[in-house]
Design a protein around this motif. Structure first.
Motif, PDB file in Angstrom:
ATOM      1  N   PRO A   1      39.290  46.142  45.041  1.00 28.67           N
ATOM      2  CA  PRO A   1      40.752  46.227  45.227  1.00 28.67           C
ATOM      3  C   PRO A   1      41.243  45.998  46.643  1.00 28.67           C
ATOM      4  CG  PRO A   1      39.796  48.411  44.909  1.00 28.67           C
ATOM      5  CD  PRO A   1      38.707  47.434  44.649  1.00 28.67           C
ATOM      6  N   THR A   2      40.445  46.307  47.658  1.00 29.55           N
ATOM      7  CA  THR A   2      40.912  46.143  49.035  1.00 29.55           C
ATOM      8  C   THR A   2      41.026  44.673  49.424  1.00 29.55           C
ATOM      9  OG1 THR A   2      39.880  48.244  49.653  1.00 29.55           O
ATOM     10  CG2 THR A   2      40.475  46.744  51.442  1.00 29.55           C
ATOM     11  N   THR A   3      40.012  43.892  49.074  1.00 26.75           N
ATOM     12  CA  THR A   3      40.001  42.473  49.446  1.00 26.75           C
ATOM     13  C   THR A   3      40.463  41.555  48.319  1.00 26.75           C
ATOM     14  OG1 THR A   3      37.686  42.266  48.760  1.00 26.75           O
ATOM     15  CG2 THR A   3      38.108  42.885  51.056  1.00 26.75           C
ATOM     16  N   GLY A   4      40.446  42.040  47.077  1.00 27.42           N
ATOM     17  CA  GLY A   4      40.803  41.200  45.936  1.00 27.42           C
ATOM     18  C   GLY A   4      39.696  40.260  45.513  1.00 27.42           C
ATOM     19  N   VAL A   5      38.496  40.430  46.039  1.00 23.67           N
ATOM     20  CA  VAL A   5      37.380  39.537  45.738  1.00 23.67           C
ATOM     21  C   VAL A   5      36.765  39.891  44.377  1.00 23.67           C
ATOM     22  CG1 VAL A   5      35.060  38.829  46.454  1.00 23.67           C
ATOM     23  CG2 VAL A   5      36.856  39.138  48.164  1.00 23.67           C
ATOM     24  N   PRO A   6      36.582  38.904  43.481  1.00 24.50           N
ATOM     25  CA  PRO A   6      35.892  39.179  42.217  1.00 24.50           C
ATOM     26  C   PRO A   6      34.425  39.515  42.474  1.00 24.50           C
ATOM     27  CG  PRO A   6      37.186  37.145  42.076  1.00 24.50           C
ATOM     28  CD  PRO A   6      37.138  37.537  43.524  1.00 24.50           C
ATOM     29  N   ILE A   7      34.005  40.673  42.004  1.00 26.08           N
ATOM     30  CA  ILE A   7      32.628  41.118  42.175  1.00 26.08           C
ATOM     31  C   ILE A   7      31.777  40.718  40.970  1.00 26.08           C
ATOM     32  CG2 ILE A   7      31.147  43.114  42.582  1.00 26.08           C
ATOM     33  CD1 ILE A   7      33.045  42.456  44.854  1.00 26.08           C
ATOM     34  N   ARG A   8      32.403  40.758  39.806  1.00 28.58           N
ATOM     35  CA  ARG A   8      31.718  40.348  38.571  1.00 28.58           C
ATOM     36  C   ARG A   8      32.773  39.824  37.608  1.00 28.58           C
ATOM     37  NH1 ARG A   8      28.192  44.940  36.128  1.00 28.58           N
ATOM     38  NH2 ARG A   8      30.246  45.890  35.923  1.00 28.58           N
ATOM     39  N   ALA A   9      32.418  38.785  36.860  1.00 29.08           N
ATOM     40  CA  ALA A   9      33.381  38.197  35.932  1.00 29.08           C
ATOM     41  C   ALA A   9      32.680  37.743  34.667  1.00 29.08           C
ATOM     42  CB  ALA A   9      34.099  37.020  36.586  1.00 29.08           C
ATOM     43  N   CYS A  10      33.356  37.930  33.555  1.00 26.24           N
ATOM     44  CA  CYS A  10      32.893  37.415  32.274  1.00 26.24           C
ATOM     45  C   CYS A  10      34.093  36.809  31.550  1.00 26.24           C
ATOM     46  CB  CYS A  10      32.272  38.518  31.415  1.00 26.24           C
ATOM     47  SG  CYS A  10      30.602  38.976  31.896  1.00 26.24           S
TER      48      CYS A  10
ATOM     49  N   MET B   1      55.155  28.187  31.712  1.00 27.01           N
ATOM     50  CA  MET B   1      54.983  28.521  33.127  1.00 27.01           C
ATOM     51  C   MET B   1      53.508  28.506  33.530  1.00 27.01           C
ATOM     52  SD  MET B   1      57.754  31.624  33.498  1.00 27.01           S
ATOM     53  CE  MET B   1      57.330  31.927  35.216  1.00 27.01           C
ATOM     54  N   ILE B   2      53.261  28.008  34.750  1.00 23.90           N
ATOM     55  CA  ILE B   2      51.916  28.064  35.335  1.00 23.90           C
ATOM     56  C   ILE B   2      51.894  29.255  36.287  1.00 23.90           C
ATOM     57  CG2 ILE B   2      50.222  26.854  36.748  1.00 23.90           C
ATOM     58  CD1 ILE B   2      51.374  24.223  35.726  1.00 23.90           C
ATOM     59  N   ASN B   3      51.313  30.337  35.834  1.00 18.54           N
ATOM     60  CA  ASN B   3      51.329  31.591  36.593  1.00 18.54           C
ATOM     61  C   ASN B   3      49.943  31.940  37.119  1.00 18.54           C
ATOM     62  OD1 ASN B   3      54.079  32.073  36.060  1.00 18.54           O
ATOM     63  ND2 ASN B   3      53.587  32.987  34.083  1.00 18.54           N
ATOM     64  N   GLY B   4      49.938  32.581  38.297  1.00 21.44           N
ATOM     65  CA  GLY B   4      48.709  33.167  38.809  1.00 21.44           C
ATOM     66  C   GLY B   4      47.795  32.196  39.514  1.00 21.44           C
ATOM     67  N   THR B   5      46.529  32.602  39.633  1.00 21.46           N
ATOM     68  CA  THR B   5      45.495  31.829  40.327  1.00 21.46           C
ATOM     69  C   THR B   5      44.628  31.120  39.285  1.00 21.46           C
ATOM     70  OG1 THR B   5      43.769  33.530  40.352  1.00 21.46           O
ATOM     71  CG2 THR B   5      45.484  33.696  42.028  1.00 21.46           C
ATOM     72  N   ASP B   6      43.581  30.466  39.764  1.00 20.09           N
ATOM     73  CA  ASP B   6      42.626  29.847  38.834  1.00 20.09           C
ATOM     74  C   ASP B   6      41.494  30.801  38.478  1.00 20.09           C
ATOM     75  OD1 ASP B   6      41.306  29.888  41.229  1.00 20.09           O
ATOM     76  OD2 ASP B   6      40.678  27.793  41.199  1.00 20.09           O
ATOM     77  N   GLY B   7      41.604  32.061  38.897  1.00 18.47           N
ATOM     78  CA  GLY B   7      40.597  33.070  38.575  1.00 18.47           C
ATOM     79  C   GLY B   7      39.522  33.231  39.626  1.00 18.47           C
ATOM     80  N   ALA B   8      39.545  32.389  40.672  1.00 24.69           N
ATOM     81  CA  ALA B   8      38.511  32.460  41.706  1.00 24.69           C
ATOM     82  C   ALA B   8      38.849  33.477  42.784  1.00 24.69           C
ATOM     83  CB  ALA B   8      38.293  31.091  42.335  1.00 24.69           C
ATOM     84  N   VAL B   9      40.126  33.644  43.106  1.00 24.16           N
ATOM     85  CA  VAL B   9      40.561  34.582  44.145  1.00 24.16           C
ATOM     86  C   VAL B   9      41.809  35.318  43.681  1.00 24.16           C
ATOM     87  CG1 VAL B   9      39.583  33.251  46.051  1.00 24.16           C
ATOM     88  CG2 VAL B   9      41.926  32.784  45.310  1.00 24.16           C
ATOM     89  N   PHE B  10      42.029  36.486  44.298  1.00 21.48           N
ATOM     90  CA  PHE B  10      43.230  37.277  44.041  1.00 21.48           C
ATOM     91  C   PHE B  10      43.681  37.901  45.349  1.00 21.48           C
ATOM     92  CE2 PHE B  10      41.011  36.985  40.054  1.00 21.48           C
ATOM     93  CZ  PHE B  10      42.025  36.766  39.125  1.00 21.48           C
ATOM     94  N   HIS B  11      44.944  38.264  45.403  1.00 24.22           N
ATOM     95  CA  HIS B  11      45.476  38.816  46.650  1.00 24.22           C
ATOM     96  C   HIS B  11      44.830  40.156  46.979  1.00 24.22           C
ATOM     97  CE1 HIS B  11      47.881  42.063  44.850  1.00 24.22           C
ATOM     98  NE2 HIS B  11      48.167  41.224  43.871  1.00 24.22           N
ATOM     99  N   PRO B  12      44.778  40.523  48.262  1.00 23.75           N
ATOM    100  CA  PRO B  12      44.191  41.815  48.649  1.00 23.75           C
ATOM    101  C   PRO B  12      45.099  42.976  48.269  1.00 23.75           C
ATOM    102  CG  PRO B  12      45.110  40.727  50.566  1.00 23.75           C
ATOM    103  CD  PRO B  12      45.226  39.742  49.435  1.00 23.75           C
ATOM    104  N   LEU B  13      44.562  44.180  48.407  1.00 21.26           N
ATOM    105  CA  LEU B  13      45.307  45.427  48.178  1.00 21.26           C
ATOM    106  C   LEU B  13      45.866  45.484  46.757  1.00 21.26           C
ATOM    107  CD1 LEU B  13      47.216  45.527  51.597  1.00 21.26           C
ATOM    108  CD2 LEU B  13      44.955  46.442  51.032  1.00 21.26           C
TER     109      LEU B  13
END
Length: 530
Positions: free
Chosen positions: A378-387, A251-263
């Motif tokens: 968590p409110t916007t789902g925006v990645p603030i930092r990633a490793c 299965m191809i699940n989820g996003t590509d890691g750049a964005v996520f849903h809000p809330l």
């Protein structure tokens, strides 16, 4: 009614209305529902959305840090001893990843895009010069050829081994970091290329990956359901892969890691499709963190992501052929690497079975340096930092017909690992803080109303107490004045002294009878007789 009384009644009425309205709004969550509804509509992959431009051209700088394992005893390892490695790096590159050919499909509910990536070397963030630094590492093309010939007869393998020896090719090679990373003309692949032109004569871990994309993606825009925002609908026209041995694993699940849903909430699992890992992985909540004044949730892959199928049966589908499984912490990806015995893991075999760590000297896994994680607002789902951290390994084992492998112990040998990092830039962080402040104020507006009502209630209590105190003081003043008037009248009254002797009888009328006692006259100072 006095002014004071009017003020008390007015304050009481306003206070009651504020408390009733505020509590009702808090219970009904009217403003919170309103702001959440607004966020769901705004955070979509549409041209009118504020998020679209940052998704198409990410402002956050992304850096790729490459670390290599320099083999310090290649000869001893071929003699059957334990391998020893030393980590070198990082060699850092700035990654640019704009989305191109963006096309909206199905009434704007889906978006097609390519995501080419280009890399520019950043000397100030690197530990050396990749074009100068030379390391010893596994000769991946040679090992891949040996693995491919494992199914051939012993005679064929022996002939190939003799021929390769005449070319001076060995199990380990000595190359610059730049060659290993970006490619070089391999002598063995050049010979094979003459027989099979479809085989590339160049080899490099990132060969042909600078300026190219990982495939054609179709994303959900989130127009129909905010939970689908950024999720992958198809990859290279596929909704599922065919490499693995179970439907769930494909299965191809989820996003590509750049964005996520809000809330986002702490209890959910987030899914990412990693094309370089040939699979989807999930992340679970770890802890609350703060990045540049922004509160975020940290999500990381839990231990069960690469757990042995005996402990986590859902991973059995990643065993190809079915039943041939490696231990915890490693994943064989030969099925999507043209049959090469490639294995992926976390750096230094972090979270892996100790047998893989102990097989190599020079490894020291730890959470701080080797864990993959995402810090999401968590409110916007925006990645603030990633490793994103992943290690490339190769299986080395004895292959009959190749004498150079006859003494080695089967080992999953580390080649290199990459640390892909991104942290929100200062301008974006400032805008994010402003947005979150507005969201917080609007969401908590009912609480402000309740708070104002409580303040007015306190004012009402103070006014009421002061009013009662005033009335008490008035009553006390009236009583004091009355008492003062009474005492003043008392001072102006004279009393005649009681005589010890009877009055002169000659002065009294002859016919008035005599009485016992004396007369007391209550008269003014100028005494008068009764």
């Amino acid at each position: 009614m006095t002014r004071r009384s009017c003020a008390i009644y007015a304050t009481g009425i306003v206070c009651a209305h504020l408390l009733i309205v505020g509590i009702a709004l808090v219970v009904a969550q009217v403003f919170q529902t309103m702001i959440h509804s607004r966020l769901k509509k705004e955070i979509t992959l549409t041209e009118k959305s504020q998020m679209f431009e940052s998704w198409k051209n990410p402002p956050t700088p992304v850096y790729m840090e490459y670390y290599f394992f320099n083999v310090t005893n290649p000869k001893e390892f071929l003699e059957g001893k334990k391998a020893s490695v030393k980590q070198v790096g990082p060699y850092t590159y700035r990654e640019y990843r704009p989305r191109e050919n963006v096309t909206f499909l199905e009434n704007g509910t889906k978006a097609y895009a390519l995501n080419p990536k280009s890399f520019v070397f950043v000397p100030e963030k690197s530990a050396g010069n990749p074009e100068v630094d030379v390391i010893w590492t596994v000769n991946i093309p040679y090992v891949a050829v040996m693995s491919e010939l494992n199914s051939y007869s012993f005679f064929v393998r022996s002939m190939v081994s003799l021929y390769v020896s005449t070319l001076g090719i060995d199990v380990f090679m000595n190359r610059t970091v730049h060659e290993i990373l970006w490619g070089f003309k391999d002598p063995l692949l050049s010979k094979i290329h003459k027989l099979k032109p479809d085989v590339d004569e160049y080899f490099g871990l990132m060969w042909k990956k600078n300026g190219t994309h990982e495939g054609e993606f179709v994303f959900h825009t989130g127009e129909q359901n905010y939970l689908d925002y950024g999720k992958i609908d198809t990859w290279n026209g596929l909704r599922e892969m065919s490499w693995w041995s179970s439907n769930q694993s494909n299965m191809i699940n989820g996003t590509d890691g750049a964005v996520f849903h809000p809330l986002i909430n702490r209890n959910e699992l987030l899914y990412i499709f990693a094309a370089d890992l040939c699979r989807s992985i999930h992340l679970a909540y770890v802890e609350d963190v703060e990045v540049k004044g922004i509160q975020a949730y940290r999500f990381a892959p839990p231990n069960d992501v690469l757990m042995n199928p005996k402990e986590n049966p859902t991973n059995a589908g990643f065993c190809v052929p079915a039943g041939e499984c490696l231990g915890t912490g490693v994943l064989k990806v030969s099925v999507c690497r043209e049959g090469a015995p490639i294995v992926v893991s976390f750096p230094h075999f972090y979270q892996a079975d100790p047998v893989y760590i102990n097989a190599i000297d020079g490894l020291s896994p730890n959470e701080e340096d080797h864990e993959t994680y995402l810090d999401l607002e968590p409110t916007t789902g925006v990645p603030i930092r990633a490793c994103k951290r992943a290690q490339l390994n190769i299986i080395l084992k004895r292959i009959p017909g190749f004498p150079k492998t006859k003494l080695i112990n089967e080992t999953i040998f580390p080649i290199m690992f990459v640390n892909e990092t991104a942290t929100i830039d200062d301008d974006s962080a400032s805008r994010m803080r402003t947005l979150l402040l507005i969201v917080t104020l609007v969401s908590n507006f009912p609480l402000l109303i309740v708070g104002l009502g409580i303040i007015l209630l306190l004012v009402l209590v103070v006014l009421f107490c002061r009013n009662r105190q005033k009335k008490s003081e008035v009553k006390r003043i009236d009583f004091t004045e009355a008492f003062h008037s009474f005492t003043t009248a008392k001072d102006d009254t004279a009393y005649t002294q009681v005589s010890d002797k009877p009055d002169d009888l000659s002065e009294k009328p002859a016919n008035q009878p005599m009485k016992n006692g004396s007369y007391i006259a209550m008269s003014p100072v100028e005494a008068q007789k009764c």
